[in-house]
Enzyme design. Structure first.
Site, short mmCIF file in Angstrom:
data_model
loop_
_atom_site.label_atom_id
_atom_site.label_comp_id
_atom_site.label_asym_id
_atom_site.label_seq_id
_atom_site.Cartn_x
_atom_site.Cartn_y
_atom_site.Cartn_z
CD GLU A 117 2.06 -6.29 43.79
OE1 GLU A 117 2.82 -7.16 43.34
OE2 GLU A 117 1.14 -6.55 44.58
CE LYS A 143 -1.06 -4.68 35.49
NZ LYS A 143 -2.33 -4.76 34.73
P1 NAD Z 1 -9.20 -9.99 38.73
O1 NAD Z 1 -8.20 -11.08 38.77
O2 NAD Z 1 -10.28 -9.94 39.74
O3 NAD Z 1 -9.94 -9.97 37.29
C1 NAD Z 1 -9.23 -10.07 36.10
C2 NAD Z 1 -10.25 -10.15 34.96
O4 NAD Z 1 -9.53 -10.23 33.72
C3 NAD Z 1 -11.13 -11.41 35.03
O5 NAD Z 1 -12.47 -11.07 34.76
C4 NAD Z 1 -10.56 -12.33 33.96
O6 NAD Z 1 -11.52 -13.20 33.40
C5 NAD Z 1 -10.06 -11.31 32.94
N1 NAD Z 1 -8.98 -11.86 32.11
C6 NAD Z 1 -7.83 -12.47 32.54
N2 NAD Z 1 -7.10 -12.86 31.47
C7 NAD Z 1 -7.78 -12.49 30.36
C8 NAD Z 1 -7.54 -12.60 28.97
N3 NAD Z 1 -6.44 -13.20 28.50
N4 NAD Z 1 -8.45 -12.08 28.11
C9 NAD Z 1 -9.57 -11.47 28.57
N5 NAD Z 1 -9.87 -11.35 29.88
C10 NAD Z 1 -8.99 -11.85 30.76
O7 NAD Z 1 -8.37 -8.64 38.70
P2 NAD Z 1 -8.58 -7.25 39.48
O8 NAD Z 1 -8.09 -7.41 40.85
O9 NAD Z 1 -9.95 -6.78 39.21
O10 NAD Z 1 -7.52 -6.34 38.68
C11 NAD Z 1 -7.89 -5.63 37.52
C12 NAD Z 1 -6.69 -4.83 37.04
O11 NAD Z 1 -6.26 -3.93 38.07
C13 NAD Z 1 -5.46 -5.67 36.69
O12 NAD Z 1 -4.87 -5.13 35.54
C14 NAD Z 1 -4.55 -5.51 37.91
O13 NAD Z 1 -3.20 -5.66 37.55
C15 NAD Z 1 -4.88 -4.11 38.34
N6 NAD Z 1 -4.69 -3.82 39.77
C16 NAD Z 1 -5.30 -4.60 40.72
C17 NAD Z 1 -5.16 -4.25 42.07
C18 NAD Z 1 -5.83 -5.05 43.17
O14 NAD Z 1 -5.59 -4.76 44.35
N7 NAD Z 1 -6.66 -6.02 42.87
C19 NAD Z 1 -4.41 -3.12 42.43
C20 NAD Z 1 -3.78 -2.39 41.42
C21 NAD Z 1 -3.95 -2.73 40.10
O1 DAU Z 2 -0.49 -3.53 45.33
C1 DAU Z 2 -1.39 -3.78 44.30
C2 DAU Z 2 -1.55 -5.28 44.13
O2 DAU Z 2 -2.30 -5.74 45.24
C3 DAU Z 2 -2.21 -5.70 42.83
O3 DAU Z 2 -1.42 -5.29 41.74
C4 DAU Z 2 -2.42 -7.22 42.79
O4 DAU Z 2 -3.13 -7.61 41.63
C5 DAU Z 2 -3.22 -7.62 44.02
O5 DAU Z 2 -3.36 -9.03 44.06
C6 DAU Z 2 -2.54 -7.13 45.28
O6 DAU Z 2 -1.28 -7.82 45.50
P1 DAU Z 2 -0.80 -8.29 46.96
O7 DAU Z 2 0.13 -9.43 46.78
O8 DAU Z 2 -0.36 -7.14 47.77
O9 DAU Z 2 -2.23 -8.76 47.55
P2 DAU Z 2 -2.68 -10.06 48.36
O10 DAU Z 2 -4.09 -9.84 48.70
O11 DAU Z 2 -2.29 -11.32 47.68
O12 DAU Z 2 -1.80 -9.94 49.68
C7 DAU Z 2 -1.84 -8.81 50.52
C8 DAU Z 2 -0.78 -9.00 51.61
O13 DAU Z 2 -1.16 -10.11 52.44
C9 DAU Z 2 0.59 -9.35 51.04
O14 DAU Z 2 1.60 -8.73 51.84
C10 DAU Z 2 0.67 -10.86 51.17
C11 DAU Z 2 -0.15 -11.14 52.41
N1 DAU Z 2 -0.83 -12.44 52.42
C12 DAU Z 2 -1.59 -12.79 51.35
C13 DAU Z 2 -2.23 -14.01 51.29
C14 DAU Z 2 -3.06 -14.39 50.07
C15 DAU Z 2 -0.70 -13.29 53.51
O15 DAU Z 2 -0.03 -12.96 54.51
N2 DAU Z 2 -1.32 -14.52 53.45
C16 DAU Z 2 -2.09 -14.90 52.39
O16 DAU Z 2 -2.63 -16.04 52.41
#
Ligand code: NAD
Ligand code: DAU
Length: 324
Positions: A117, A143
């Site tokens: 992102e 980020k």
């Molecule tokens: P998540 O929201 O599921 O988990 C985040 C974790 O961080 C939780 O366990 C929370 O308790 C902990 N946390 C939050 N604030 C904190 C703080 N101040 N101190 C200590 N711990 C804290 O997140 P995720 O989806 O597992 O994402 C993990 C990492 O990967 C993030 O850095 C996110 O930006 C990155 N990322 C996520 C995605 C995705 O699709 N989910 C994609 C690309 C990158």
């Molecule tokens: O691309 C990486 C990112 O992917 C991570 O950095 C973020 O932490 C992670 O949350 C995720 O972000 P998105 O915003 O892409 O993911 P989300 O699951 O929230 O949404 C995926 C797509 O679906 C996005 O285009 C928004 C859409 N959406 C999401 C929700 C929650 C809907 O249409 N309706 C919804 O209710």
């Protein structure tokens, strides 16, 4: 590592205890609404329940560590639109506290987990690691700021950093505010999925276990100071994804409600991952198999997600976020 009670962090730990059984893991996690001890059920590692902004706690937890893998963050775009404060604190200041501690403790490698992102929305082509950053949501901006801070510690202090930027993860243990677990669990209850706007936004889907393996590859084989994109194995529009999931779950095509679009909603992400492939990473999950397994996991783990969805905090968030 930080953030090991979250979605990706817990999957990373589960993989690490199997593939690197001799490593000792210390997990620093504040246990926010997204941090769930149940994600590590049956896993015997040390978790320190502290904030990454707490310099004393970070210092104590990092003592003796060779590697730091930094997952902890506020991660939900929609929450950052409602209130950006916690995103700036944790994602930027927390990263700074960790970087300073890593310098003091002379850790060998510090891997910062980031996101596609930060590049912003691209209408065509693929984002490369050297592309300029154009984050559009407060989450993405926080980020991007942390990525730049990590870079500055490399240039200024020769800190041994690596940064990864991954696309949308899917798989087990994802908090059900994110699109896929929300969709699957809603469909299980015959409730519609709230599609933002026209649903033509494009996302690149990466299985969380492939992400975890890619992070380990970069940690062990990546070049210090470099950034590595980690893309998925399947790209599609949200409306196509919804129909795919409805089909696999044998639910009616019309189980979708079009709701107001997300503010500043990015239309398309896509990553160039040649650099990652060069250091030997290959995907194990094709999307069809990964998605079917993920649906099956949520269907078989209602006792994991149900308490999260009925909790007061979750319901209050949903009410606020989807009021229209
Ligand atoms: P998540 O929201 O599921 O988990 C985040 C974790 O961080 C939780 O366990 C929370 O308790 C902990 N946390 C939050 N604030 C904190 C703080 N101040 N101190 C200590 N711990 C804290 O997140 P995720 O989806 O597992 O994402 C993990 C990492 O990967 C993030 O850095 C996110 O930006 C990155 N990322 C996520 C995605 C995705 O699709 N989910 C994609 C690309 C990158
Ligand atoms: O691309 C990486 C990112 O992917 C991570 O950095 C973020 O932490 C992670 O949350 C995720 O972000 P998105 O915003 O892409 O993911 P989300 O699951 O929230 O949404 C995926 C797509 O679906 C996005 O285009 C928004 C859409 N959406 C999401 C929700 C929650 C809907 O249409 N309706 C919804 O209710």
């Amino acid at each position: 590592m930080t953030g090991g009670l979250g979605f990706i962090g817990s999957n990373f730990i589960r993989q690490l205890v199997k593939s690197r059984p001799k490593w000792a893991i210390v997990n620093l996690d504040k246990q926010t609404y997204a941090g769930n001890p149940a994600n590590l059920d049956g896993i015997n590692i040390k978790t320190v329940k502290k904030d990454i902004c707490d310099a004393k706690a970070v210092d104590a937890a990092m003592k003796g560590c060779d590697y730091v893998v930094h997952f902890a963050a506020e991660t939900h775009v929609d929450r950052s639109i409602l209130d950006a404060g916690a995103f700036l604190k944790t994602n930027i200041l927390g990263t700074q506290v960790l970087l300073d501690a890593a310098l003091r403790h002379k850790v060998k490698r510090f891997l910062h987990v980031s996101t596609d992102e930060v590049y912003g929305s691209i209408p065509r082509g693929y984002s490369k690691e050297g592309d300029h950053l154009e984050p559009n949501s407060p989450y993405a901006a926080s980020k991007a700021a942390s990525d730049l801070l990590v870079r500055s510690y490399f240039v200024t202090h020769k800190a041994p950093v690596l940064t990864t930027r991954a696309s949308n993860n899917y798989g087990p243990f994802q908090y059900p505010e994110k699109a896929l677990p929300l969709m699957i669990t809603n469909f299980m209850e015959d409730k519609p999925f709230p599609q933002y706007g026209d649903g033509k936004q494009v996302r690149d889907w990466l299985h969380v276990r492939d992400h975890a393996r890619a992070i380990l590859t970069v940690l062990e084989k990546g070049t210090i100071g470099e950034i590595y994109n980690i893309g998925g194995s399947y790209t599609c529009q949200n409306r196509e994804l919804i129909q795919k999931v409805l089909g696999l779950m044998k639910k009616p095509k019309g189980l979708v409600t079009r709701v107001e679009d997300r503010k500043g909603h990015d239309r398309r992400y896509a990553l160039d991952c040649k650099k990652l492939l060069k250091i030997g990473f290959r995907h194990e999950y094709d999307f069809e198999r990964g998605l079917a397994q993920t649906i099956a996991w949520y269907m078989n783990h209602e006792s994991w997600w149900r308490p999260l969805k009925v909790a007061g905090g979750y319901r209050a968030y949903v009410k606020k976020a989807y009021k229209k």
